[in-house]
Write a protein that holds these residues in place. Sequence first.
Motif, PDB file in Angstrom:
ATOM      1  N   GLU A 168       0.851  -1.176   0.000  1.00 20.78           N
ATOM      2  CA  GLU A 168       0.000   0.000   0.000  1.00 20.78           C
ATOM      3  C   GLU A 168       0.888   1.227   0.000  1.00 20.78           C
ATOM      4  O   GLU A 168       2.011   1.193   0.508  1.00 20.78           O
ATOM      5  N   THR A 169       0.392   2.317  -0.545  1.00 20.93           N
ATOM      6  CA  THR A 169       1.136   3.561  -0.537  1.00 20.93           C
ATOM      7  C   THR A 169       0.591   4.425   0.589  1.00 20.93           C
ATOM      8  O   THR A 169      -0.512   4.975   0.490  1.00 20.93           O
ATOM      9  N   ARG A 180      -3.943   5.825   3.289  1.00 17.02           N
ATOM     10  CA  ARG A 180      -3.567   5.077   2.094  1.00 17.02           C
ATOM     11  C   ARG A 180      -3.964   5.864   0.857  1.00 17.02           C
ATOM     12  O   ARG A 180      -5.111   6.273   0.716  1.00 17.02           O
ATOM     13  N   LEU A 181      -3.010   6.062  -0.060  1.00 12.65           N
ATOM     14  CA  LEU A 181      -3.272   6.782  -1.298  1.00 12.65           C
ATOM     15  C   LEU A 181      -3.905   5.840  -2.316  1.00 12.65           C
ATOM     16  O   LEU A 181      -3.427   4.725  -2.532  1.00 12.65           O
ATOM     17  N   LYS A 182      -4.989   6.294  -2.944  1.00 15.85           N
ATOM     18  CA  LYS A 182      -5.657   5.526  -3.997  1.00 15.85           C
ATOM     19  C   LYS A 182      -5.828   6.454  -5.198  1.00 15.85           C
ATOM     20  O   LYS A 182      -6.506   7.474  -5.098  1.00 15.85           O
ATOM     21  N   VAL A 183      -5.195   6.123  -6.306  1.00 15.47           N
ATOM     22  CA  VAL A 183      -5.330   6.910  -7.523  1.00 15.47           C
ATOM     23  C   VAL A 183      -6.276   6.168  -8.453  1.00 15.47           C
ATOM     24  O   VAL A 183      -6.062   5.000  -8.758  1.00 15.47           O
ATOM     25  N   ARG A 184      -7.340   6.859  -8.871  1.00 19.49           N
ATOM     26  CA  ARG A 184      -8.351   6.241  -9.727  1.00 19.49           C
ATOM     27  C   ARG A 184      -8.409   6.960 -11.061  1.00 19.49           C
ATOM     28  O   ARG A 184      -8.290   8.184 -11.113  1.00 19.49           O
ATOM     29  N   THR A 228      -8.686  11.584 -13.674  1.00 16.23           N
ATOM     30  CA  THR A 228      -7.847  10.925 -12.673  1.00 16.23           C
ATOM     31  C   THR A 228      -8.059  11.646 -11.357  1.00 16.23           C
ATOM     32  O   THR A 228      -8.044  12.885 -11.307  1.00 16.23           O
ATOM     33  N   ALA A 263      -7.190  11.503  -6.981  1.00 14.06           N
ATOM     34  CA  ALA A 263      -6.375  10.941  -5.908  1.00 14.06           C
ATOM     35  C   ALA A 263      -7.167  11.020  -4.611  1.00 14.06           C
ATOM     36  O   ALA A 263      -7.600  12.098  -4.201  1.00 14.06           O
ATOM     37  N   ASP A 264      -7.389   9.872  -3.999  1.00 16.17           N
ATOM     38  CA  ASP A 264      -8.123   9.788  -2.739  1.00 16.17           C
ATOM     39  C   ASP A 264      -7.178   9.323  -1.643  1.00 16.17           C
ATOM     40  O   ASP A 264      -6.214   8.600  -1.905  1.00 16.17           O
ATOM     41  N   ASP A 310      -7.568   7.277   1.924  1.00 20.53           N
ATOM     42  CA  ASP A 310      -8.358   6.592   2.951  1.00 20.53           C
ATOM     43  C   ASP A 310      -7.657   6.862   4.272  1.00 20.53           C
ATOM     44  O   ASP A 310      -6.628   6.253   4.584  1.00 20.53           O
TER      45      ASP A 310
END
Length: 155
Positions: A3-4, A80-84, A94, A96-97, A99
Amino acid sequence: MNETLVCAVGNVATQPVYRELAAGASARFRLAVTSRYWDRDKNTWTDGHTNFFTVWANRQLATNAAASLSVGDPVVVQGRLKVRTETREGQQWTSADIDAVAIGHDLARGTAAFRRAAKPETAAPAPPRPEPDWQTPEEPADAAEPQRSEPVAVS
């Protein structure tokens, strides 16, 4: 699992949106993170590019964030970084979320007064049940056959 994990320091850009869902409380807000650098030509600090993140919080963190954060508050967010990437109406987007695992006010830029959140009310424990009486109760004298004081002869 890889995880990032990130730590972002910025300002709350939108009022937190709080929702009670079947899985528990959820809150989200936008975080503006602006880089700053020293401009030698102007001999002053200058704002650089601003990145925006959608911060998601769950359960007790969501409840506390919704009650504590306002637009413009300086905060530190860890999560935690989540790129969608998705396509909407023919355009590629694009986002960037984050959590969030932890959210706090940035004390380098102000003060805060911490108050512990009340623990969520849990159902009161059921009162103890009485121990069952395992002995056979004696029947009252008037309910049974009449008792005889003399022994009865059996032939």
